[in-house]
Design a protein around this motif. Structure first.
Motif: not given
Length: 270
Positions: A200, A202, A210, A229, A232, A237
């Motif tokens: 991942a 972040e 994300r 992608s 966020a 995710g």
């Protein structure tokens, strides 16, 4: 064991293969697996070829531009190999298209295909999200692997020493407050990636973005990475229930299609 030695140990001879072609490819793959130029003796040792044979093959490949000879009298992969790499990436991108479409359909976010090229991650294909607000990674863009989910997946497939050697060469520059910038922390991140089979990002490359990625292939046979992608604020995710498992299934189907195409080519008519 270094990358070149692992290439040497992983060779497979197809039934009815041509010895001279196999040997030339052994030499190229050995050079491609090394992080530094190699002398004739090193190439001969790793390929198991007589030194004279290795030298003749190197000179022939040099004459065609697939191998270069530097002032230290050592050899490395030449610029002519770039054409093959570019053609391979175009072919890979075409084959990946339906699988990228499937990832977009199951998530609503942008799907990407990336490979490792030298010390960089390169995006070779993308299918954008249908949302107006979406993530966009330009096809052909080179990015450092340590701050991306695709990069973590691709480096996790390398021998540990080679992966860490790569990030020591490139450094671990900080892009956001979440970027991993210590080698020890990145080593631990690669180990987590190997254990769980995905990675991942972040907000490590860009704040508010994300990303989650899975490998195409297994173990040392990983050829690429697939990722999703999104912003966020919308995209959960790896926390999205069942998403990673669905991505793994798509990546496995993609890897199987690539393996099937290679098998058919190897057993087809001469």
């Amino acid at each position: 064991m270094d990358g070149a030695a692992e290439v040497a140990d992983a060779r497979v001879r197809a039934p009815g293969s041509v010895q001279s072609v196999d040997r030339a490819l052994d030499v190229l793959e050995t050079l491609a697996g090394s992080d530094a130029p190699m002398g004739v003796g090193e190439v001969a040792e790793l390929t198991g070829l007589p030194q004279g044979t290795a030298h003749r093959l190197l000179r022939s490949l040099q004459a065609r531009g697939y191998v270069r000879h530097d002032i230290s009298r050592k050899y490395s992969v030449g610029s002519a190999a770039l054409r093959l790499g570019e053609a391979a990436q175009r072919s890979l991108a075409r084959t990946a298209r339906p699988y990228l479409n499937e990832l977009v359909a199951l998530s609503g976010e942008t799907a990407n295909l990336a490979v490792l090229e030298g010390d960089d991650v390169v995006y070779v294909a993308q299918v954008p999200s249908p949302h107006t607000l979406r993530m966009f990674a330009e096809v052909g863009r080179h990015v450092p692997p340590h701050s991306t989910a695709v990069g973590k997946v691709l480096l996790a497939a390398l021998p540990q020493e080679r992966a860490i050697g790569l990030v020591r060469r490139t450094g671990l520059p900080r892009y956001t407050e979440h970027t991993i910038t210590r080698v020890a922390d990145f080593t631990a991140e690669l180990e987590r990636t190997r254990e769980r089979g995905w990675a991942a990002d972040e907000g490590e490359q860009e704040i508010g973005v994300r990303c989650v990625a899975v490998p195409v292939g297994e173990g040392r046979k990983v050829t690429a990475a697939l990722s999703l992608s999104g912003p966020a604020e919308r995209f959960a995710g790896s926390a999205e229930p069942g998403l990673v498992e669905q991505m793994v299934a798509v990546a496995q189907a993609f890897a199987a299609s690539l393996a099937g195409a290679e098998a058919r080519a190897a057993t087809g008519p001469a």
